[in-house]
Design a protein around this motif. Structure first.
Motif, PDB file in Angstrom:
ATOM      1  N   THR A   1       0.828  -1.207   0.000  1.00 49.08           N
ATOM      2  CA  THR A   1       0.000   0.000   0.000  1.00 49.08           C
ATOM      3  C   THR A   1       0.861   1.255   0.000  1.00 49.08           C
ATOM      4  OG1 THR A   1      -1.746  -1.153   1.225  1.00 49.08           O
ATOM      5  CG2 THR A   1      -1.802   1.252   1.229  1.00 49.08           C
ATOM      6  N   LEU A   2       1.878   1.278   0.848  1.00 49.44           N
ATOM      7  CA  LEU A   2       2.777   2.432   0.903  1.00 49.44           C
ATOM      8  C   LEU A   2       3.577   2.567  -0.389  1.00 49.44           C
ATOM      9  CD1 LEU A   2       3.883   4.731   2.633  1.00 49.44           C
ATOM     10  CD2 LEU A   2       5.565   3.140   3.561  1.00 49.44           C
ATOM     11  N   GLN A   3       4.037   1.459  -0.929  1.00 48.47           N
ATOM     12  CA  GLN A   3       4.823   1.494  -2.155  1.00 48.47           C
ATOM     13  C   GLN A   3       4.010   2.041  -3.326  1.00 48.47           C
ATOM     14  OE1 GLN A   3       6.673  -2.256  -3.065  1.00 48.47           O
ATOM     15  NE2 GLN A   3       7.004  -1.745  -5.216  1.00 48.47           N
TER      16      GLN A   3
ATOM     17  N   LEU B   1       9.998   0.509   5.879  1.00 44.68           N
ATOM     18  CA  LEU B   1      10.572   1.717   5.276  1.00 44.68           C
ATOM     19  C   LEU B   1      11.757   1.379   4.375  1.00 44.68           C
ATOM     20  CD1 LEU B   1      10.460   4.234   8.275  1.00 44.68           C
ATOM     21  CD2 LEU B   1       8.914   4.080   6.309  1.00 44.68           C
ATOM     22  N   VAL B   2      12.641   0.506   4.844  1.00 41.46           N
ATOM     23  CA  VAL B   2      13.800   0.133   4.043  1.00 41.46           C
ATOM     24  C   VAL B   2      13.365  -0.584   2.770  1.00 41.46           C
ATOM     25  CG1 VAL B   2      15.889  -1.282   3.982  1.00 41.46           C
ATOM     26  CG2 VAL B   2      15.338   0.038   6.033  1.00 41.46           C
ATOM     27  N   TYR B   3      12.420  -1.493   2.886  1.00 41.18           N
ATOM     28  CA  TYR B   3      11.947  -2.242   1.718  1.00 41.18           C
ATOM     29  C   TYR B   3      11.298  -1.313   0.707  1.00 41.18           C
ATOM     30  CZ  TYR B   3       9.311  -5.540  -1.122  1.00 41.18           C
ATOM     31  OH  TYR B   3       8.786  -6.244  -2.175  1.00 41.18           O
ATOM     32  N   VAL B   4      10.400  -0.449   1.165  1.00 42.90           N
ATOM     33  CA  VAL B   4       9.695   0.454   0.249  1.00 42.90           C
ATOM     34  C   VAL B   4      10.675   1.414  -0.404  1.00 42.90           C
ATOM     35  CG1 VAL B   4       7.972   2.290   0.101  1.00 42.90           C
ATOM     36  CG2 VAL B   4       7.498   0.243   1.448  1.00 42.90           C
ATOM     37  N   TRP B   5      11.624   1.941   0.369  1.00 35.23           N
ATOM     38  CA  TRP B   5      12.603   2.870  -0.190  1.00 35.23           C
ATOM     39  C   TRP B   5      13.383   2.234  -1.334  1.00 35.23           C
ATOM     40  CZ3 TRP B   5      18.029   2.530  -0.196  1.00 35.23           C
ATOM     41  CH2 TRP B   5      18.692   3.676  -0.669  1.00 35.23           C
ATOM     42  N   GLN B   6      13.695   0.946  -1.207  1.00 35.60           N
ATOM     43  CA  GLN B   6      14.490   0.295  -2.239  1.00 35.60           C
ATOM     44  C   GLN B   6      13.651  -0.201  -3.407  1.00 35.60           C
ATOM     45  OE1 GLN B   6      16.898  -2.972  -0.890  1.00 35.60           O
ATOM     46  NE2 GLN B   6      18.304  -2.780  -2.600  1.00 35.60           N
ATOM     47  N   GLN B   7      12.377  -0.486  -3.206  1.00 33.89           N
ATOM     48  CA  GLN B   7      11.579  -1.137  -4.232  1.00 33.89           C
ATOM     49  C   GLN B   7      10.666  -0.196  -5.009  1.00 33.89           C
ATOM     50  OE1 GLN B   7      11.790  -4.387  -5.128  1.00 33.89           O
ATOM     51  NE2 GLN B   7      13.427  -4.675  -3.627  1.00 33.89           N
ATOM     52  N   PHE B   8      10.383   0.997  -4.481  1.00 31.78           N
ATOM     53  CA  PHE B   8       9.360   1.818  -5.133  1.00 31.78           C
ATOM     54  C   PHE B   8       9.822   2.360  -6.490  1.00 31.78           C
ATOM     55  CE2 PHE B   8      11.831   5.374  -3.595  1.00 31.78           C
ATOM     56  CZ  PHE B   8      11.538   6.407  -4.478  1.00 31.78           C
ATOM     57  N   GLY B   9      11.139   2.344  -6.780  1.00 29.53           N
ATOM     58  CA  GLY B   9      11.633   2.895  -8.036  1.00 29.53           C
ATOM     59  C   GLY B   9      11.072   2.194  -9.254  1.00 29.53           C
TER      60      GLY B   9
ATOM     61  N   ALA C   1       1.274   3.913  -3.176  1.00 30.47           N
ATOM     62  CA  ALA C   1       0.907   5.304  -2.925  1.00 30.47           C
ATOM     63  C   ALA C   1       2.070   6.254  -3.203  1.00 30.47           C
ATOM     64  CB  ALA C   1       0.414   5.467  -1.491  1.00 30.47           C
ATOM     65  N   VAL C   2       3.249   5.936  -2.690  1.00 29.94           N
ATOM     66  CA  VAL C   2       4.420   6.790  -2.899  1.00 29.94           C
ATOM     67  C   VAL C   2       4.790   6.840  -4.379  1.00 29.94           C
ATOM     68  CG1 VAL C   2       6.885   7.029  -2.425  1.00 29.94           C
ATOM     69  CG2 VAL C   2       5.307   6.460  -0.571  1.00 29.94           C
ATOM     70  N   SER C   3       4.794   5.683  -5.038  1.00 31.14           N
ATOM     71  CA  SER C   3       5.163   5.640  -6.452  1.00 31.14           C
ATOM     72  C   SER C   3       4.191   6.442  -7.308  1.00 31.14           C
ATOM     73  CB  SER C   3       5.205   4.186  -6.936  1.00 31.14           C
ATOM     74  OG  SER C   3       6.116   3.422  -6.182  1.00 31.14           O
ATOM     75  N   LEU C   4       2.900   6.297  -7.028  1.00 32.92           N
ATOM     76  CA  LEU C   4       1.900   7.019  -7.809  1.00 32.92           C
ATOM     77  C   LEU C   4       2.001   8.521  -7.586  1.00 32.92           C
ATOM     78  CD1 LEU C   4      -0.548   6.980  -9.674  1.00 32.92           C
ATOM     79  CD2 LEU C   4      -2.004   6.646  -7.663  1.00 32.92           C
ATOM     80  N   ALA C   5       2.183   8.933  -6.338  1.00 29.74           N
ATOM     81  CA  ALA C   5       2.290  10.363  -6.040  1.00 29.74           C
ATOM     82  C   ALA C   5       3.501  10.982  -6.735  1.00 29.74           C
ATOM     83  CB  ALA C   5       2.362  10.573  -4.534  1.00 29.74           C
ATOM     84  N   LEU C   6       4.652  10.299  -6.661  1.00 30.56           N
ATOM     85  CA  LEU C   6       5.848  10.834  -7.296  1.00 30.56           C
ATOM     86  C   LEU C   6       5.731  10.821  -8.820  1.00 30.56           C
ATOM     87  CD1 LEU C   6       8.625   9.223  -5.063  1.00 30.56           C
ATOM     88  CD2 LEU C   6       7.841  11.597  -5.067  1.00 30.56           C
ATOM     89  N   ALA C   7       5.108   9.791  -9.375  1.00 29.89           N
ATOM     90  CA  ALA C   7       4.935   9.727 -10.828  1.00 29.89           C
ATOM     91  C   ALA C   7       4.043  10.860 -11.315  1.00 29.89           C
ATOM     92  CB  ALA C   7       4.350   8.381 -11.230  1.00 29.89           C
ATOM     93  N   VAL C   8       2.982  11.155 -10.571  1.00 27.42           N
ATOM     94  CA  VAL C   8       2.101  12.264 -10.957  1.00 27.42           C
ATOM     95  C   VAL C   8       2.845  13.593 -10.887  1.00 27.42           C
ATOM     96  CG1 VAL C   8       0.030  13.554 -10.303  1.00 27.42           C
ATOM     97  CG2 VAL C   8      -0.009  11.056 -10.318  1.00 27.42           C
TER      98      VAL C   8
ATOM     99  N   ALA D   1       4.279  -6.163  -7.156  1.00 29.53           N
ATOM    100  CA  ALA D   1       4.677  -5.731  -5.815  1.00 29.53           C
ATOM    101  C   ALA D   1       4.284  -6.765  -4.764  1.00 29.53           C
ATOM    102  CB  ALA D   1       4.035  -4.382  -5.496  1.00 29.53           C
ATOM    103  N   VAL D   2       3.105  -7.349  -4.897  1.00 26.68           N
ATOM    104  CA  VAL D   2       2.650  -8.350  -3.928  1.00 26.68           C
ATOM    105  C   VAL D   2       3.512  -9.611  -4.011  1.00 26.68           C
ATOM    106  CG1 VAL D   2       0.752  -9.906  -3.358  1.00 26.68           C
ATOM    107  CG2 VAL D   2       0.287  -7.495  -3.783  1.00 26.68           C
ATOM    108  N   ILE D   3       3.799 -10.069  -5.227  1.00 24.39           N
ATOM    109  CA  ILE D   3       4.631 -11.267  -5.383  1.00 24.39           C
ATOM    110  C   ILE D   3       6.011 -11.040  -4.778  1.00 24.39           C
ATOM    111  CG2 ILE D   3       5.779 -12.735  -7.081  1.00 24.39           C
ATOM    112  CD1 ILE D   3       3.365 -12.407  -8.878  1.00 24.39           C
ATOM    113  N   SER D   4       6.576  -9.862  -5.015  1.00 21.06           N
ATOM    114  CA  SER D   4       7.898  -9.562  -4.457  1.00 21.06           C
ATOM    115  C   SER D   4       7.847  -9.464  -2.936  1.00 21.06           C
ATOM    116  CB  SER D   4       8.419  -8.254  -5.051  1.00 21.06           C
ATOM    117  OG  SER D   4       9.646  -7.885  -4.464  1.00 21.06           O
ATOM    118  N   ALA D   5       6.820  -8.816  -2.393  1.00 18.50           N
ATOM    119  CA  ALA D   5       6.733  -8.631  -0.939  1.00 18.50           C
ATOM    120  C   ALA D   5       6.499  -9.952  -0.212  1.00 18.50           C
ATOM    121  CB  ALA D   5       5.621  -7.641  -0.613  1.00 18.50           C
ATOM    122  N   LEU D   6       5.775 -10.873  -0.815  1.00 21.31           N
ATOM    123  CA  LEU D   6       5.540 -12.164  -0.182  1.00 21.31           C
ATOM    124  C   LEU D   6       6.835 -12.973  -0.037  1.00 21.31           C
ATOM    125  CD1 LEU D   6       2.181 -13.276  -1.847  1.00 21.31           C
ATOM    126  CD2 LEU D   6       2.565 -12.893   0.588  1.00 21.31           C
TER     127      LEU D   6
END
Length: 314
Positions: free
Chosen positions: A101-103, A183-191, A105-112, A242-247
């Motif tokens: 959810t965080l990934q 936080l560490v996971y999202v920071w590295q994966q949201f790109g 949201a952050v990715s969509l906001a930055l992309a917009v 994202a879900v497959i990677s997070a699992l």
């Protein structure tokens, strides 16, 4: 040349330029299969082979030293009854919900934001900066973050002390350690998700926004009524990946907390690793892997099923 000779000449030309002049069909198939063979063989050996071996091994008890012993469904029964396994799967599911959810949201906001009008060099710069963490090793990033979030000499607690906040036990508290891992996971994966959204936004026709602006729709209304519906196919792909990677998360909790404190941050893949390479129970580890594979397949199928309600294809 007479008129009667024209069909004959045209027929000869057609025959010379037809498909048969390129060789028999089987030769083309051989060429295609020759180019595909390395990929097919690689997938068979390094993907399908281990999957089938793991499924088969899940029905055996094996510690590498002794011969495999067929035990049927005993490994699966033990996995279901093991509280550590249950906790690890619960931790994994909670992590997936929060992190994905965080990934997204952050990715969509930055992309917009990036898709707004700005110089080309600035857009290129931000794309590179946001994608950069993804090319780094997850283990090396986790090691650095472990020092940054150290309770005694970490930079994060030092910065908090400047504003009068006491040291936070980031890696020894169940809640704080889970927050750090997210936080560490999202920071590295949201790109990667960010680039997917950037590409999806670029494919939306500008005429749609211009027409809506004439009708008085701007800002949030355009985002809700135009951007999100037209971006929904990209969002489906981003969510599934994202879900497959997070699992399958392993590196961050293993390096940062070793699954602790207690079992607060222990994940399903960590239990697989510990069962196989610490306890030498490869049959049990394979059984947990099969359960995780079925969970991934079920969640993915559910996402595609639910996508029929919110995915809009142009």
């Amino acid at each position: 040349m007479t008129t009667a000779a024209l069909p004959t000449a045209r027929t000869a030309v057609d025959r010379g330029s037809g498909p048969r002049s390129q060789g028999p069909a089987w030769r083309r198939r051989v060429v295609v299969l020759t180019f595909l063979a390395p990929t097919i063989i690689g997938i068979g050996i390094f993907t399908l082979g281990p999957i089938l071996a793991s499924i088969l091994l899940a029905f055996f008890r094996w510690d590498i030293i002794t011969d495999p012993e067929f035990v049927g469904l005993t490994n699966f029964v033990d996995v279901v009854a093991d509280p550590t396994v249950r906790i690890s799967f619960i931790n994994t599911l909670v992590f997936v919900v929060v992190a994905v959810t965080l990934q997204i949201a952050v990715s969509l906001a930055l992309a917009v934001l990036i898709s707004q009008r700005m110089p080309t060099w600035a857009r290129t710069f931000f794309r590179s900066v946001f994608f950069f963490p993804l090319i780094l090793s997850a283990a090396s990033v986790s090691i650095v973050m472990r020092y940054l979030f150290n309770e005694e000499f970490g930079v994060v607690n030092w910065l908090l002390s400047l504003v009068g906040i006491g040291g936070v036990p980031w890696l020894t508290s169940p809640t704080a350690s889970a927050v750090v891992i997210v936080l560490v996971y999202v920071w590295q994966q949201f790109g990667f998700t960010f680039l997917l959204f950037v590409g999806g936004l670029a494919s939306i026709p500008t005429e749609v926004y211009e027409a809506s602006s004439i009708d008085g729709a701007t800002g949030w209304r355009q985002l809700r009524s135009i951007t999100l519906p037209l971006l929904s196919p990209t969002m489906l792909v981003a969510c599934v990946m994202a879900v497959i990677s997070a699992l399958q998360i392993f590196d961050q909790p293993y390096v940062l907390t070793r699954g602790g404190p207690g079992d607060a941050t222990r994940t399903a893949v960590m239990v697989i690793y510990e069962s196989a390479f610490r306890q030498l129970e490869f049959g049990r580890a394979s059984a947990i892997g099969v359960v995780l594979m079925l969970l991934i397949m079920g969640v993915t199928a559910l996402q595609f099923r639910l996508s029929r309600r919110f995915v809009f294809y142009q």
